[in-house]
Design a protein around this motif. Structure first.
Motif, PDB file in Angstrom:
ATOM      1  N   PRO A  83       0.817  -1.223   0.000  1.00 50.14           N
ATOM      2  CA  PRO A  83       0.000   0.000   0.000  1.00 50.14           C
ATOM      3  C   PRO A  83       0.851   1.274   0.000  1.00 50.14           C
ATOM      4  N   LEU A  84       1.965   1.258   0.733  1.00 52.81           N
ATOM      5  CA  LEU A  84       2.833   2.426   0.782  1.00 52.81           C
ATOM      6  C   LEU A  84       3.549   2.630  -0.552  1.00 52.81           C
TER       7      LEU A  84
ATOM      8  N   VAL B 233       2.374   1.757  -3.485  1.00 46.94           N
ATOM      9  CA  VAL B 233       1.369   2.188  -4.462  1.00 46.94           C
ATOM     10  C   VAL B 233       1.028   3.671  -4.277  1.00 46.94           C
ATOM     11  N   THR B 234       0.817   4.076  -3.034  1.00 41.51           N
ATOM     12  CA  THR B 234       0.353   5.450  -2.793  1.00 41.51           C
ATOM     13  C   THR B 234       1.474   6.473  -2.767  1.00 41.51           C
ATOM     14  N   ARG B 235       2.675   6.072  -2.343  1.00 43.23           N
ATOM     15  CA  ARG B 235       3.760   7.046  -2.197  1.00 43.23           C
ATOM     16  C   ARG B 235       4.738   7.007  -3.365  1.00 43.23           C
TER      17      ARG B 235
ATOM     18  N   ALA C  68       2.309   7.228  -6.512  1.00 40.66           N
ATOM     19  CA  ALA C  68       1.357   8.348  -6.429  1.00 40.66           C
ATOM     20  C   ALA C  68      -0.043   7.958  -6.864  1.00 40.66           C
ATOM     21  N   GLN C  69      -0.448   6.717  -6.570  1.00 38.10           N
ATOM     22  CA  GLN C  69      -1.821   6.289  -6.849  1.00 38.10           C
ATOM     23  C   GLN C  69      -2.729   6.697  -5.683  1.00 38.10           C
ATOM     24  N   SER C  70      -4.028   6.687  -5.906  1.00 37.17           N
ATOM     25  CA  SER C  70      -4.971   7.075  -4.864  1.00 37.17           C
ATOM     26  C   SER C  70      -5.100   5.975  -3.812  1.00 37.17           C
ATOM     27  N   ASP C  71      -5.591   6.362  -2.639  1.00 35.54           N
ATOM     28  CA  ASP C  71      -5.808   5.377  -1.582  1.00 35.54           C
ATOM     29  C   ASP C  71      -6.810   4.304  -2.019  1.00 35.54           C
ATOM     30  N   SER C  72      -7.807   4.692  -2.791  1.00 38.84           N
ATOM     31  CA  SER C  72      -8.815   3.732  -3.245  1.00 38.84           C
ATOM     32  C   SER C  72      -8.222   2.665  -4.158  1.00 38.84           C
ATOM     33  N   ALA C  73      -7.093   2.983  -4.809  1.00 35.75           N
ATOM     34  CA  ALA C  73      -6.457   2.006  -5.684  1.00 35.75           C
ATOM     35  C   ALA C  73      -5.993   0.791  -4.892  1.00 35.75           C
ATOM     36  N   VAL C  74      -5.578   1.006  -3.640  1.00 37.74           N
ATOM     37  CA  VAL C  74      -5.140  -0.102  -2.795  1.00 37.74           C
ATOM     38  C   VAL C  74      -6.301  -1.058  -2.550  1.00 37.74           C
TER      39      VAL C  74
END
Length: 426
Positions: free
Chosen positions: A224-225, A227-229, A232-238
């Motif tokens: 998750p980290l 993907v999001t960091r 730079a994907q959205s939290d919903s992508a996780v």
């Protein structure tokens, strides 16, 4: 597959996933535990669960009973309800190592019951992946139910709801699940890991499973980290990624039940572990959501294959000690989860998110090599089946198709028993 056992696995999985998704948030935000206290609580809970599950597994092999599974789920239900009113840290630790720890025995006990109830025929071979698919389905729906309860009534209501589900599951096991048959011949429950399984091989097999699930759970922390960091994907992508993985796990486990018995389970497991290495490589190479989704498809297949085929392999090579076999696999999974927390935290601090995922891939490669070494004696043939001429139990001669002839009146009283402890969606 026994529908009564499928319902029991579904209820246990729903309760487990409801709590598992929000457990850390509950103990920190409601119970008021510090991060250090939370870490100790989780580790002590894991250690207590391993010990109690091991004792229950040995007890099941000596005297098979539905009572072990029912008692484990009832204990877990009582523990969850008490956690909503207890705020003393020493008392919470006591709960973690006793009543809550006992819940860890429920999963391997249900899979052991399945193997014992269904015997050694084709139905028993299919029961592991089919029940594993039910477990994955529960983990796909349980967090959603937990979210709905959280929105409506808060964190404590999640634990109380799960407690009620566990009590219902315990009653269901005692009322609806058929009682297991008698154990194998006396004297087969000594100190050896299992008939026909040398101690060195047992250590290698257990180590391979622990390494695999260490990589899986640690990867679940870093992904998750990453993907999001990093991407730079959205939290919903996780959420989308983990939903895809859960859905694929269900389908893959169902398809695994259709794999012909002549296909080597050893090669199937090694293929699953190799696929998991490929998942980490694909994920690190991804620069957008599309390739990340491809990686989750690979991950779902790999987790389903290792989780289902792995339990079946342990049960086969350790027959007739089904309880110990299933518990050994389940405890190795739990050990991987306990190690993964410290492993992931240290790896992320030193290597970053991408480096941690690559390291998880390397650990998975180590798991595959260790499993290959531990199963080298079975590289050219399937593990010995109880009731076959090569089995320590002896039994009727094989039919031309490879199946053991069954004596008049049903399964032999010394048939190899239960099934596998599903390893949970990571």
């Amino acid at each position: 597959m026994s529908m009564s056992l499928a319902v029991a696995v579904l209820l246990l999985g729903v309760a487990d996933s409801m709590v598992g998704s929000y457990f850390v948030l509950f103990v920190t935000e409601v119970a008021g535990l510090t991060p250090l206290q939370t870490g100790l609580f989780v580790s002590i809970h894991g250690a207590g669960g391993i010990l109690i599950a091991w004792l229950a597994g040995r007890g099941f092999d000596v005297r098979p009973s539905r009572g072990y599974a029912a008692a484990a789920m009832l204990s877990g239900g009582v523990a969850l309800w008490l956690m909503t009113v207890i705020r003393s840290y020493p008392l919470l630790i006591l709960l973690a190592v006793t009543l809550l720890g006992a819940l860890a025995a429920a999963f391997p006990q249900l899979f052991s019951l399945a193997r014992h109830v269904l015997g050694d025929g084709p139905a028993a071979g299919r029961s592991v992946p089919l029940l594993r698919s039910v477990w994955s389905l529960a983990w796909a729906t349980g967090p959603l139910l937990g979210a709905a309860v959280l929105t409506a009534a808060g964190f404590s209501a999640i634990l109380r709801s799960a407690a009620v589900v566990l009590v219902v599951a315990a009653v269901w096991v005692l009322v609806a699940v058929p009682p297991p048959g008698p154990p194998g011949p006396p004297g087969r429950h000594g100190a050896d890991p299992g008939p026909g399984l040398p101690r060195t091989a047992a250590v290698l097999l257990t180590g391979s499973v622990t390494l695999f699930y260490t990589a899986m759970f640690a990867g679940s922390v870093a992904l998750p980290l990453f993907v999001t960091r990093d991407l730079a994907q959205s939290d919903s992508a996780v959420g989308v990624l983990f939903s895809v993985c859960a859905a694929v796990e269900v389908v893959a486990a169902l398809l695994l039940a259709a794999v012909p018995a002549r296909i080597s389970q050893r090669l199937v497991i090694l293929a699953g572990m190799s696929g998991f290495v490929f998942f980490f490589a694909v994920t690190v190479a991804a620069r957008g959501l599309a390739l990340l989704i491809v990686g989750q498809v690979i991950r779902g297949i790999a987790v389903a294959v290792v989780g289902a085929a792995g339990i079946r392999w342990f049960q086969d090579v350790m027959a007739p000690a089904t309880g110990r076999a299933t518990t050994l696999f389940s405890n190795a999974t739990t050990a991987g989860m306990v190690v993964a927390g410290v492993f992931a935290g240290g790896a992320v601090s030193l290597l970053g998110y991408t480096g941690t995922l690559l390291l998880c891939g390397a650990v998975t490669m180590g798991a595959a090599v260790t499993f290959a070494l531990g199963t080298a004696a079975h590289s050219g043939r399937p593990p010995p089946q109880a009731g076959s001429p090569s089995s320590p139990l002896g039994g009727p001669p094989p039919l031309p198709g490879g199946a053991a002839a069954e004596p008049p009146g049903g399964h032999p009283s010394a048939h190899r028993v239960p099934r596998h402890p599903a390893a949970g969606t990571g």
